[in-house]
Design a protein around this motif. Structure first.
Motif, PDB file in Angstrom:
ATOM      1  N   ALA A 197       0.994  -1.120   0.199  1.00 48.50           N
ATOM      2  CA  ALA A 197       0.135  -0.124  -0.107  1.00 48.50           C
ATOM      3  C   ALA A 197       0.656   1.141  -0.065  1.00 48.50           C
ATOM      4  CB  ALA A 197      -1.056   0.124   1.331  1.00 48.50           C
ATOM      5  N   GLU A 198       1.919   1.156   1.028  1.00 53.03           N
ATOM      6  CA  GLU A 198       2.816   2.482   0.980  1.00 53.03           C
ATOM      7  C   GLU A 198       3.355   2.770  -0.392  1.00 53.03           C
ATOM      8  OE1 GLU A 198       6.599   3.710   3.624  1.00 53.03           O
ATOM      9  OE2 GLU A 198       4.597   3.426   4.669  1.00 53.03           O
ATOM     10  N   GLY A 199       4.155   1.477  -1.012  1.00 55.81           N
ATOM     11  CA  GLY A 199       4.579   1.736  -2.389  1.00 55.81           C
ATOM     12  C   GLY A 199       3.751   2.185  -3.538  1.00 55.81           C
ATOM     13  N   LEU A 200       2.331   1.606  -3.512  1.00 59.46           N
ATOM     14  CA  LEU A 200       1.438   2.066  -4.368  1.00 59.46           C
ATOM     15  C   LEU A 200       1.225   3.779  -4.237  1.00 59.46           C
ATOM     16  CD1 LEU A 200      -0.936  -0.723  -4.603  1.00 59.46           C
ATOM     17  CD2 LEU A 200       0.799  -0.022  -6.483  1.00 59.46           C
ATOM     18  N   GLN A 201       0.980   3.893  -2.798  1.00 62.09           N
ATOM     19  CA  GLN A 201       0.562   5.380  -2.651  1.00 62.09           C
ATOM     20  C   GLN A 201       1.772   6.230  -2.948  1.00 62.09           C
ATOM     21  OE1 GLN A 201      -2.147   6.658  -1.560  1.00 62.09           O
ATOM     22  NE2 GLN A 201      -1.445   8.839  -1.122  1.00 62.09           N
ATOM     23  N   LEU A 208       3.370   8.438 -11.051  1.00 67.17           N
ATOM     24  CA  LEU A 208       3.041   7.073 -11.783  1.00 67.17           C
ATOM     25  C   LEU A 208       1.481   6.659 -11.660  1.00 67.17           C
ATOM     26  CD1 LEU A 208       6.100   5.277 -10.854  1.00 67.17           C
ATOM     27  CD2 LEU A 208       5.745   6.534 -12.829  1.00 67.17           C
ATOM     28  N   ASP A 209       1.093   6.005 -12.619  1.00 66.24           N
ATOM     29  CA  ASP A 209      -0.103   5.301 -12.472  1.00 66.24           C
ATOM     30  C   ASP A 209      -0.168   4.077 -11.548  1.00 66.24           C
ATOM     31  OD1 ASP A 209      -2.414   3.099 -13.704  1.00 66.24           O
ATOM     32  OD2 ASP A 209      -3.237   5.225 -13.943  1.00 66.24           O
ATOM     33  N   PRO A 210      -1.207   3.763 -10.526  1.00 64.08           N
ATOM     34  CA  PRO A 210      -1.094   2.885  -9.638  1.00 64.08           C
ATOM     35  C   PRO A 210      -1.152   1.475 -10.265  1.00 64.08           C
ATOM     36  CG  PRO A 210      -2.163   4.820  -8.610  1.00 64.08           C
ATOM     37  CD  PRO A 210      -1.842   5.200 -10.009  1.00 64.08           C
ATOM     38  N   GLN A 211      -2.062   1.449 -11.271  1.00 69.14           N
ATOM     39  CA  GLN A 211      -2.427   0.108 -11.830  1.00 69.14           C
ATOM     40  C   GLN A 211      -1.333  -0.183 -12.753  1.00 69.14           C
ATOM     41  OE1 GLN A 211      -6.479  -0.584 -12.983  1.00 69.14           O
ATOM     42  NE2 GLN A 211      -6.942   1.572 -12.630  1.00 69.14           N
ATOM     43  N   ASP A 212      -0.642   0.847 -13.654  1.00 71.83           N
ATOM     44  CA  ASP A 212       0.495   0.301 -14.456  1.00 71.83           C
ATOM     45  C   ASP A 212       1.602  -0.149 -13.600  1.00 71.83           C
ATOM     46  OD1 ASP A 212      -1.225   0.945 -16.543  1.00 71.83           O
ATOM     47  OD2 ASP A 212      -0.085   2.931 -16.982  1.00 71.83           O
ATOM     48  N   PHE A 213       1.813   0.692 -12.446  1.00 70.68           N
ATOM     49  CA  PHE A 213       3.081   0.308 -11.500  1.00 70.68           C
ATOM     50  C   PHE A 213       2.970  -0.879 -10.879  1.00 70.68           C
ATOM     51  CE2 PHE A 213       5.136   0.866  -7.447  1.00 70.68           C
ATOM     52  CZ  PHE A 213       6.489   0.882  -7.981  1.00 70.68           C
ATOM     53  N   LEU A 214       1.699  -1.356 -10.732  1.00 68.05           N
ATOM     54  CA  LEU A 214       1.460  -2.666  -9.924  1.00 68.05           C
ATOM     55  C   LEU A 214       1.933  -3.627 -10.878  1.00 68.05           C
ATOM     56  CD1 LEU A 214       0.141  -4.385  -7.787  1.00 68.05           C
ATOM     57  CD2 LEU A 214      -1.936  -4.513  -8.872  1.00 68.05           C
ATOM     58  N   SER A 215       1.928  -3.571 -12.066  1.00 72.91           N
ATOM     59  CA  SER A 215       2.321  -4.574 -13.039  1.00 72.91           C
ATOM     60  C   SER A 215       4.014  -4.611 -12.903  1.00 72.91           C
ATOM     61  CB  SER A 215       1.713  -4.245 -14.520  1.00 72.91           C
ATOM     62  OG  SER A 215       0.547  -4.323 -14.670  1.00 72.91           O
ATOM     63  N   VAL A 216       4.551  -3.538 -12.499  1.00 69.51           N
ATOM     64  CA  VAL A 216       5.806  -3.377 -12.570  1.00 69.51           C
ATOM     65  C   VAL A 216       6.541  -4.138 -11.255  1.00 69.51           C
ATOM     66  CG1 VAL A 216       7.720  -1.857 -12.301  1.00 69.51           C
ATOM     67  CG2 VAL A 216       6.025  -1.425 -14.292  1.00 69.51           C
ATOM     68  N   LEU A 217       5.647  -3.750 -10.263  1.00 73.94           N
ATOM     69  CA  LEU A 217       5.950  -4.375  -9.153  1.00 73.94           C
ATOM     70  C   LEU A 217       5.794  -5.922  -9.029  1.00 73.94           C
ATOM     71  CD1 LEU A 217       4.173  -2.520  -6.417  1.00 73.94           C
ATOM     72  CD2 LEU A 217       6.432  -2.728  -6.570  1.00 73.94           C
ATOM     73  N   ILE A 218       4.765  -6.441  -9.848  1.00 76.57           N
ATOM     74  CA  ILE A 218       4.656  -8.007  -9.847  1.00 76.57           C
ATOM     75  C   ILE A 218       5.778  -8.628 -10.619  1.00 76.57           C
ATOM     76  CG2 ILE A 218       3.191  -9.673 -11.037  1.00 76.57           C
ATOM     77  CD1 ILE A 218       0.581  -8.062 -10.131  1.00 76.57           C
ATOM     78  N   GLY A 219       6.326  -7.813 -11.608  1.00 75.94           N
ATOM     79  CA  GLY A 219       7.498  -8.450 -12.269  1.00 75.94           C
ATOM     80  C   GLY A 219       8.909  -7.997 -11.720  1.00 75.94           C
ATOM     81  N   GLY A 231      -3.258  -6.168  -4.689  1.00 72.29           N
ATOM     82  CA  GLY A 231      -3.075  -5.024  -5.469  1.00 72.29           C
ATOM     83  C   GLY A 231      -4.131  -4.247  -6.271  1.00 72.29           C
ATOM     84  N   PRO A 232      -5.024  -5.081  -7.022  1.00 75.68           N
ATOM     85  CA  PRO A 232      -5.727  -4.519  -7.727  1.00 75.68           C
ATOM     86  C   PRO A 232      -6.720  -3.748  -6.947  1.00 75.68           C
ATOM     87  CG  PRO A 232      -5.383  -6.737  -8.593  1.00 75.68           C
ATOM     88  CD  PRO A 232      -4.791  -6.364  -7.235  1.00 75.68           C
ATOM     89  N   ALA A 233      -7.124  -4.233  -5.758  1.00 73.60           N
ATOM     90  CA  ALA A 233      -8.072  -3.449  -4.983  1.00 73.60           C
ATOM     91  C   ALA A 233      -7.538  -2.016  -4.328  1.00 73.60           C
ATOM     92  CB  ALA A 233      -8.616  -4.486  -3.682  1.00 73.60           C
ATOM     93  N   MET A 234      -6.285  -1.953  -4.269  1.00 79.04           N
ATOM     94  CA  MET A 234      -5.644  -0.950  -3.779  1.00 79.04           C
ATOM     95  C   MET A 234      -5.340   0.124  -4.923  1.00 79.04           C
ATOM     96  SD  MET A 234      -2.418  -2.447  -1.253  1.00 79.04           S
ATOM     97  CE  MET A 234      -2.783  -3.337   0.086  1.00 79.04           C
ATOM     98  N   ALA A 235      -5.052  -0.303  -5.961  1.00 75.95           N
ATOM     99  CA  ALA A 235      -4.376   0.398  -7.205  1.00 75.95           C
ATOM    100  C   ALA A 235      -6.126   1.144  -7.684  1.00 75.95           C
ATOM    101  CB  ALA A 235      -4.237  -0.212  -8.225  1.00 75.95           C
TER     102      ALA A 235
END
Length: 302
Positions: A197-201, A208-219, A231-235
């Protein structure tokens, strides 16, 4: 069905985990009986459109009608009341001369649940402690992990129910140890949620777009499974309907702090996490999915 001695399973508590348990048990071919103190939940359970399930009006009816009972209530107080209260399962079962096997999937105080298990043994009631590691959604899909503890003969009796709920499980030994393992797992899991949550915030504040960045985090090297689950619920800031609630996480983390204090172990990250959960509750988010922890972080401004 893997054991003809268990044909009908009762579920006490028809919230998120109780409802998910019903899905798993129905798929395994058990007849189901459900009870909840909230009549609307019982009505929803009975009206789910599936054959072989019915709501009952009391815990006593579960005790009399069922070969096994899954306890999916909120906390240790409710477990004790459901089993040993004046209208509880044990009294009704003994009066009927019919002792169902109890499978407790609630996350409980380890020391108190060990006493519950001992008391059940003294009353002749088979009892297995089996808190679930996973959300209601992962449980419903058969992807959750069971942490089980109890006497060998009770584990054998409960095996058909345990198989239906969690194909993957770890046997932890004496009652109380499963709860201890669950609290330690939840400590790591909750802090993973907070870090995500802190990283997405932070990423959002950087533009950065949180949903796009979530894909980066996962990879990335930072990957953890919580990114896919929460992650999707947070983003998307989407916390309803919940898979696991803020108030449930707060209850568990308060237990974690109590256990740490009893052993003179300071848990600084857990203390911060509790304050964030309390902030969510104070802002009316107790019933939201615990991914809402990102809202507490978003409100933290210097």
């Amino acid at each position: 069905m893997s054991d003809s001695t268990i044909r009908t399973v009762g579920i006490a508590g028809l919230g998120l985990m109780g409802t998910a348990s019903a899905q798993r048990l129905a798929l395994a071919g058990f007849e189901l009986r459900g009870y909840d103190v909230d009549p609307s939940r019982s009505t929803q359970f009975a009206g789910a459109g599936e054959a072989g399930r019915a709501a009952v009006q009391s815990l006593a009816e579960l005790a009399v009608q069922c070969d096994a009972i899954v306890l999916a209530v909120f906390d240790t107080d409710q477990v004790e009341q459901a089993l040993f209260g004046p209208a509880g399962i044990v009294q009704a079962a003994q009066a009927a001369g019919h002792l169902p096997t109890i499978v407790c999937i609630s996350t409980c105080d380890p020391d108190r649940i060990a006493v519950v298990a001992q008391r059940c043994a003294g009353e002749g009631v088979p009892f297995v402690e089996s808190p679930i590691s996973g959300t209601s959604a992962t449980l419903a899909k058969g992807e959750a992990v069971g942490l089980v503890a109890g006497r060998d003969r009770d584990l054998t009796l409960a095996a058909p129910v345990l198989d239906a709920l969690c194909a993957r499980r770890y046997t932890m030994g004496a009652p109380g140890n499963a709860a201890r393992a669950k609290l330690a797992v939840n400590l790591v899991l909750g802090l993973n949620r907070a870090a995500l949550a802190e990283g997405l915030q932070f990423a959002g504040q950087l533009g950065l777009d949180p949903q796009d960045f979530l894909s980066v985090l996962i990879g990335s090297a930072a990957y953890s499974r919580v990114m896919e689950v929460k992650g999707p619920a947070m983003a998307q800031r989407r916390f309803d309907p919940p898979q696991s609630r803020v108030d449930q996480s707060l209850k568990d983390f308060r237990l974690i702090l109590e256990q740490g204090q009893a052993r003179a172990q300071h848990l600084p990250f857990a203390e911060v996490y509790v304050r964030m959960l309390e902030d969510c509750v104070a802002h009316g988010e107790a019933q939201f999915d615990n991914a809402a922890i990102i809202e507490a972080i978003g409100r933290s401004r210097r």
